[in-house]
Design an enzyme around this catalytic site. Structure first.
Site, short mmCIF file in Angstrom:
data_model
loop_
_atom_site.label_atom_id
_atom_site.label_comp_id
_atom_site.label_asym_id
_atom_site.label_seq_id
_atom_site.Cartn_x
_atom_site.Cartn_y
_atom_site.Cartn_z
N GLU A 1 2.02 1.88 -3.45
CA GLU A 1 0.93 2.42 -4.27
C GLU A 1 0.89 3.95 -4.17
OE1 GLU A 1 -3.47 3.57 -3.63
OE2 GLU A 1 -3.18 1.48 -2.99
N HIS A 2 1.04 4.48 -2.96
CA HIS A 2 1.09 5.93 -2.79
C HIS A 2 2.31 6.53 -3.48
CE1 HIS A 2 -1.94 7.05 0.47
NE2 HIS A 2 -2.15 5.76 0.26
N GLU B 1 -3.72 8.24 7.48
CA GLU B 1 -4.83 7.45 6.95
C GLU B 1 -5.22 6.35 7.92
OE1 GLU B 1 -5.67 4.41 3.19
OE2 GLU B 1 -4.11 5.95 3.00
N HIS C 1 0.84 -1.21 0.00
CA HIS C 1 0.00 0.00 0.00
C HIS C 1 0.87 1.25 0.00
CE1 HIS C 1 -2.39 3.08 2.32
NE2 HIS C 1 -3.18 2.85 1.29
#
Length: 448
Positions: free
Chosen positions: A75-76, A152, A72
Site C-alpha cells: 500500500e505504501h 510507524e 500494508h
C-alpha cells in the site's frame, strides 16, 4: 425493490437498487467489465464532487506465511510512482486538482481513494489504472518505505502498551487463522521484506479481476461506465489470483488469559473478546442481533447496560464499552472493555463485569432499551448515507468481503426487525467464557 434497466448508451444490463422501507437513498448502479472488474456507481447530485475508490480483495490475512505486513507494505509502495509518474507525483496531481487521496489496509482488503471535483473523475481513473499494473519499484524505494513502516510500527505499536496488549490479545484469540497476525506485520518479518516480495504480491493480486471500483457523487452511471471501460477496460486480468481459502480455527475448548504488564500503563483495564460469527451473504440476522447486543451492553456511555450498572449504580468502573463489527470475511470478535476506578484491582473489575453479564443473560432485553437503540441505529443510517465518502466506503467494504449490493441495502431493515429473542439467543451463544480471551492491561502484575 429491484429494477433491471437497459442503458441505451451502452446496451448492457445493469442493476439499480432503490431505498428499503421508504428511506431516501441514492440509486446504486452495478456492472462488470470484460476483464472482471466490478463497478458500483452511487449517485449523489447535491454537490459537484466525486469519491473514486478502488478496492482490492486482498488483505493482511491473505499473505503468505513469513511475509506478514506485505499487504500494508505494498500500500505504501503504490505511491512510489510508475513508468509515467515520479514517486509522490500521484498525490501531488490530486492535490493540484483541489482534491485529497489516501489508502488503507485491513485483514480482508486494501483500498485507495480520491475525493475531487466531479469533472476530474476521468483523470483519477487514468491515474489509478496506471498504477494498477505499471508500478515502478527501485531498491531505494523499497528500502525507504520499509524504514517508514518500521518507524510507524515503533510509534503506533511498540511504544504504546495498549497497542501491544491488543496485538497479544488477537494472537491469543486466533491460534490458526491469520487474523491473529497484525496488519502492520511482525517486526522481524517486516525487516526481511524485499523488492521481489512486493513485486510478486503486486503482480499476482493487483489486477482488475481482483478489484472493485466504487464511484460516488455527482455522476451519471452511463458516463462512469464509459470512462471505466476506456481506462480500466484494457488492463489484463491476473491468472495468479488464488481462492481466498484460509486456515480455520479449531474449536476453542477453554478460556485463554493474557496479563500484559508494562510500567508505562497509566489506565489499566479488563478486556474480553469472544469469537463471533460474521455477516454472510443472504444470512445477516445473527450478525444484526450481535450488532444490537453490542449497543445494548456498551454502545452508550450513560444508558448502556454496563455503563448503568458499573459507572453509575456501583461506581465500579470509570469506563465501559462493547464492540462488534461483522464486516469480515471470516469469524470476527465481540469485545468488552471495563476500566476500574483508582484503587480497585482488575480481579474485582472482572468479577463486577461478569456479574452484570450474568444478570443480563438471566433478565433479558429491556423493551425500551431495544426500541431506543433501533431508533438510534436508524438515525445513524440516515446520517451516514448523507456522506458521500461514507457511502462509498460502506459499499466497498461490504462487497470486498463477499456481501452483495442487495445484502447492503437489506441490512438496515434487518437491524430494525431483530427481536429481543434473537438478541438473547446470540448473547447466549457468543458470551461463552470457553470461547473467550480475557486480558488484563496493568502497570504491575496482579494475582488472578
Amino acid at each position: 425493490m429491484i429494477l433491471r434497466l437497459a442503458l441505451a448508451l451502452l446496451a448492457v444490463p445493469v442493476l439499480v437498487l432503490l431505498a428499503p422501507s421508504g428511506l431516501r437513498a441514492a440509486p446504486v448502479t452495478t456492472d462488470r467489465l470484460d476483464n472482471g472488474m466490478q463497478i458500483v456507481v452511487i449517485e449523489d447530485h447535491r454537490a459537484p464532487v466525486v469519491v473514486h475508490m478502488v478496492w482490492y480483495r486482498i488483505g493482511a490475512a491473505d499473505e503468505d506465511p513469513g511475509h506478514s505486513g506485505i499487504a500494508h507494505f505494498l500500500e505504501h509502495l503504490m505511491f512510489q510512482g510508475t513508468q509515467q509518474l515520479e514517486p509522490g507525483e500521484f498525490s501531488r496531481i490530486v492535490e493540484a486538482q483541489g482534491g485529497n487521496d489516501n489508502a488503507f489496509t485491513t485483514p480482508d482488503y486494501t483500498a485507495y481513494f480520491q475525493r475531487v471535483a466531479a469533472d476530474r473523475l476521468g483523470l483519477m481513473m487514468r491515474l489509478e489504472a496506471d498504477r494498477m499494473r505499471n508500478l515502478n519499484l527501485t531498491e531505494q524505494d523499497v528500502d525507504t518505505e520499509r524504514a517508514v513502516i518500521l518507524d510507524e510500527r515503533n510509534q503506533r505499536t511498540d511504544s504504546d502498551p495498549g497497542s501491544l496488549f491488543r496485538e497479544q490479545m488477537m494472537a491469543a484469540q486466533y491460534l490458526n487463522h491469520p487474523y491473529g497476525i497484525p496488519v502492520i506485520g511482525w517486526r522481524h518479518e517486516i525487516e526481511q521484506l524485499s523488492r521481489q516480495d512486493a513485486l510478486d504480491f503486486y503482480q499476482a493480486n493487483y489486477a482488475p479481476n481482483n478489484a472493485i471500483l466504487v464511484v460516488a457523487g455527482d455522476v451519471q452511471p452511463g458516463e462512469v461506465l464509459a470512462l471505466a471501460r476506456a481506462t480500466y477496460g484494457p488492463l489484463p486480468p491476473s491468472d495468479r489470483i488464488r481462492p481466498r481459502s484460509r486456515p480455520t480455527e479449531p474449536p476453542q475448548l477453554a478460556e485463554r488469559r493474557v496479563q500484559f504488564v508494562d510500567e508505562r500503563v497509566s489506565d489499566p483495564y479488563v478486556m474480553r473478546t469472544y469469537l463471533a460469527p460474521e455477516r454472510n451473504p443472504g444470512d445477516q440476522r445473527k450478525a444484526a442481533a450481535l450488532t444490537i447486543l453490542s449497543e445494548l451492553l456498551g454502545g452508550n456511555a450513560t444508558t448502556a447496560v454496563l455503563a448503568r450498572a458499573l459507572q453509575f449504580d456501583t461506581q465500579q468502573a470509570v469506563y465501559t464499552g462493547a464492540y462488534y463489527d461483522g464486516l469480515s470475511l471470516d469469524a470476527t470478535t465481540f469485545g468488552l472493555i471495563v476500566a476500574p476506578p483508582p484503587g480497585q484491582g482488575l480481579k474485582e473489575t472482572e468479577a463486577a463485569m461478569d456479574g452484570v453479564l450474568a444478570r443480563f443473560l438471566a433478565d433479558g432485553v429491556n423493551a425500551e432499551d431495544l426500541a431506543r437503540i433501533k431508533a438510534q441505529i436508524r438515525a445513524e443510517t440516515i446520517y451516514g448515507d448523507d456522506n458521500t465518502q461514507g457511502l462509498a466506503r460502506k459499499y466497498g467494504a461490504a462487497l470486498s468481503i463477499g456481501l452483495t449490493v442487495q445484502d447492503i441495502r437489506d441490512w438496515p431493515d434487518i437491524l430494525q426487525s431483530v427481536t429481543a429473542e434473537e438478541v438473547m439467543a446470540a448473547a447466549r451463544e457468543v458470551l461463552d467464557r470457553k470461547r473467550a480471551v480475557t486480558g488484563w492491561l496493568t502497570a504491575r502484575e496482579e494475582a488472578p
